[in-house]
Design an enzyme around this catalytic site. Structure first.
Site, PDB file in Angstrom:
ATOM      1  N   PRO A 149      55.602 -42.328  50.640  1.00 66.79           N
ATOM      2  CG  PRO A 149      55.709 -40.251  51.722  1.00 66.79           C
ATOM      3  CD  PRO A 149      56.324 -41.622  51.710  1.00 66.79           C
ATOM      4  CD1 TRP A 150      51.818 -38.980  47.108  1.00 62.94           C
ATOM      5  CD2 TRP A 150      52.740 -36.961  46.818  1.00 62.94           C
ATOM      6  NE1 TRP A 150      50.973 -38.052  47.676  1.00 62.94           N
ATOM      7  CE2 TRP A 150      51.523 -36.797  47.514  1.00 62.94           C
ATOM      8  CE3 TRP A 150      53.490 -35.815  46.538  1.00 62.94           C
ATOM      9  CZ2 TRP A 150      51.035 -35.550  47.923  1.00 62.94           C
ATOM     10  CZ3 TRP A 150      53.012 -34.581  46.951  1.00 62.94           C
ATOM     11  CH2 TRP A 150      51.804 -34.456  47.629  1.00 62.94           C
ATOM     12  CE  LYS A 174      52.000 -48.809  48.203  1.00 61.45           C
ATOM     13  NZ  LYS A 174      51.995 -47.872  47.058  1.00 61.45           N
ATOM     14  N   PRO A 175      56.683 -48.103  46.606  1.00 61.87           N
ATOM     15  CG  PRO A 175      58.093 -47.819  44.800  1.00 61.87           C
ATOM     16  CD  PRO A 175      57.287 -48.854  45.505  1.00 61.87           C
ATOM     17  CB  SER A 176      53.715 -42.806  46.321  1.00 68.24           C
ATOM     18  OG  SER A 176      52.536 -42.192  45.839  1.00 68.24           O
ATOM     19  CD  GLU A 177      48.884 -44.531  45.302  1.00 66.86           C
ATOM     20  OE1 GLU A 177      49.909 -44.933  45.902  1.00 66.86           O
ATOM     21  OE2 GLU A 177      47.805 -44.285  45.868  1.00 66.86           O
ATOM     22  CB  SER A 227      48.177 -39.521  55.212  1.00 65.81           C
ATOM     23  OG  SER A 227      47.639 -40.814  54.970  1.00 65.81           O
ATOM     24  CD  GLU A 248      59.760 -40.732  60.554  1.00 65.07           C
ATOM     25  OE1 GLU A 248      59.277 -39.635  60.880  1.00 65.07           O
ATOM     26  OE2 GLU A 248      60.768 -41.209  61.091  1.00 65.07           O
ATOM     27  CG  LEU A 249      52.346 -40.964  61.044  1.00 60.36           C
ATOM     28  CD1 LEU A 249      51.383 -41.266  62.166  1.00 60.36           C
ATOM     29  CD2 LEU A 249      52.023 -41.807  59.815  1.00 60.36           C
ATOM     30  CB  CYS A 282      56.111 -34.483  56.693  1.00 58.96           C
ATOM     31  SG  CYS A 282      57.879 -34.733  56.510  1.00 58.96           S
ATOM     32  CD  GLU A 379      50.540 -33.040  56.663  1.00 59.31           C
ATOM     33  OE1 GLU A 379      49.837 -34.065  56.560  1.00 59.31           O
ATOM     34  OE2 GLU A 379      51.773 -33.072  56.766  1.00 59.31           O
ATOM     35  CE  LYS A 449      52.653 -32.076  70.421  1.00 56.33           C
ATOM     36  NZ  LYS A 449      52.143 -30.768  70.868  1.00 56.33           N
TER      37      LYS A 449
END
Ligand code: NAD
Length: 476
Positions: A149-150, A174-177, A227, A248-249, A282, A379, A449
């Site tokens: 993610p970013w 693949k990085p975040s856009e 996410s 990893e969410l 996060c 979140e 969880k």
């Protein structure tokens, strides 16, 4: 227009259909553009990683360690450029951009050491049964897709790249856009170090590029940070191919403050846990549980501390908190302010977007938030803190654990026995006692969880990229 894809050791133009705007969130304006990779370019990147795998996994551990040390050194040599880019594209205050860079450097240094120890880990296994010997070989999983993610681009990618390369895997990142530029440093460093072509590939793009990578038949594993909604799609792709996945969410983590705490110290920890990276963590401790005895005094001082935080453009002002990183995130946080008003929540600080250019919101505090409020459960990913009071230790533990997430928690108390007891009872992957957001490369990272599957960092991070093989021989 930036050339931003690193495939088979070469920089190439994107041939996809999406044009990606790279924005300065403090101004709300783009400062670069790039074309996304096409699905065919994702194929090429995976094929390059596959071709490079046999030679890379056969390199000696010390040679791989030398490359990883090279990454650490080269990151250091690009220090000012990488700090400035994170300030400009993420909106991070300078000291936070510095911490991120140092974290990435430490990660490569640490996994260089673990790479060197790999031959020692391949050892004989004592058997109770006579007539046989057995030995262990820790082998690389193979070709790995890494999607990030970013919010901490340099760090999150380092946490995946360093152990994967140490283990002997080849990768497609693949990085975040939203933040596609900073991780280009990893490709440039690969060039500088002469890393064999195809060992590290970088493809940029939006959801289409991510989906092309996560569903690719040429991968042996996928490691995803992001996410929960995208994580479940990634897991579906992995399950269709019975392929391992690390996820990893999200999080909705608690900070539990007992009434024996020094109030000013507790306020400092609470503010840091919700305002670093403008709360886009996060691991943000976005649910405050405060014991009755100090609740009124603490909420009062917290309100003042949040209202006094210096919020502004990190490139032009001395700030403690920057803007939100994207317009989408700004709109999302604003929608939670609207929900809070509809729910009639008691707002002690903030609760609104700032009336200036860019994607700024005020640090926000809602008090005595009902348990069934959406703001307590979901979140938000912004500087929005929800507070509730508790009477007993058991009540604090029960409320902290009453969440679909389980990433981290912070416990603040002068009673260290109680702190350890509460830490043991919390259903999360990492607990901080009398500190906040202190992440060390030697300790694990990951959640229970709904916060994910698997662990990064420490030896657990390396294991995620290894496959255990045993060789058993009959002596007879
Ligand atoms: P996101 O899920 O929208 O995007 C993450 C990555 O997935 C991006 O690179 C994106 O382009 C890609 N992607 C989007 N759609 C895809 C698809 N269909 N298939 C494959 N890839 C796809 O997340 P985000 O908004 O970039 O990041 C914020 C989220 O990340 C938050 O929920 C946060 O909690 C989580 N996060 C977790 C950790 C952790 O360590 N647990 C760390 C940082 C962020």
């Amino acid at each position: 227009m930036t050339t931003s894809h690193y495939i088979a050791g070469r920089w190439v133009e994107g041939q996809g259909s999406d044009c990606i705007s790279v924005n300065d969130p403090a101004l709300g304006q783009p400062f670069a553009e790039l074309m996304a990779a096409s699905v065919e370019q994702v194929d090429q990147a995976v094929a390059a990683a596959r071709t490079a795998l046999p030679a890379w996994k056969s390199t000696g551990a010390s040679e791989r360690a030398a490359y990883l040390r090279g990454f650490a050194e080269q990151l250091g040599q690009r220090r000012e450029a990488l700090i400035t880019l994170q300030m400009r594209n993420n909106g991070k205050p300078r000291h936070e951009a510095e911490i991120d860079l140092d974290d990435a450097i430490a990660t490569f240094g640490y996994y260089a050491e673990l790479a060197e120890q790999l031959p020692v880990k391949n050892r004989d296994v004592p058997l109770a049964a006579p007539g046989f010997t057995a030995r262990t070989r820790l082998e690389p999983v193979g070709v790995v897709g890494l999607i990030v993610p970013w919010n901490f681009p340099l760090v999150t990618s380092a946490w995946k790249l360093a152990p994967a390369l140490a283990a002997g895997c080849t990768v497609v990142l693949k990085p975040s856009e939203v933040t596609p530029l900073v991780e280009q440093a990893y490709g440039q460093i690969a060039d500088t170090l002469g890393l064999p072509a195809g060992v590290l590939n970088i493809v940029n793009g939006k959801a289409e590029t991510g989906a092309a990578l996560s569903s690719h038949h040429g991968l042996d594993k996928l490691s995803f940070t992001g996410s929960n909604s995208v994580g479940s799609q990634v897991m579906r792709s992995a399950s269709a191919q019975c392929r391992p996945v690390t996820l990893e969410l999200g999080g909705k983590s608690a900070i539990v403050v007992f009434d024996d705490c020094d109030v000013d110290q507790a306020v400092e920890w609470i503010v840091a846990g919700i305002s670093w990276n403008a709360g886009q963590m996060c691991s943000a401790t976005s649910r405050l549980l405060v014991q009755d005895g100090i609740a009124d005094a603490l909420l009062q001082r917290l309100q003042a501390a949040l209202e006094n935080l210096r919020v502004g453009n990190p490139l032009t002002e001395e700030v403690e908190m920057g803007p939100l990183t994207s317009q989408a995130q700004w709109l999302k946080v604003a929608s939670y302010f609207a929900t809070a008003r509809e729910e009639g929540l008691q707002c002690l600080a903030g609760g609104k977007a700032l009336d200036r250019d860019g994607w700024f919101v005020s640090p926000t505090l809602y008090a005595d938030v009902p348990k069934d409020s959406r703001l307590w459960a979901e979140e938000i990913f912004g500087p929005v803190l929800c507070a509730r009071r508790f009477a007993t230790e058991q009540q604090a533990i029960a409320e902290a654990n009453d969440s679909r997430f389980g990433l981290v928690a912070t416990v603040c108390t002068a009673d260290l026995e109680r702190a350890e007891r509460v830490a043991d009872a919390l259903e999360v992957g990492h607990v901080w006692i009398n500190s906040v957001q202190a992440v060390f490369v030697e300790t694990s990272w990951g959640g229970t969880k709904g916060s994910g599957i698997g662990r990064e960092l420490g030896p657990w991070g390396l294991s995620g990229y290894q496959s255990v093989k045993h060789v058993t021989r009959c002596l007879g």
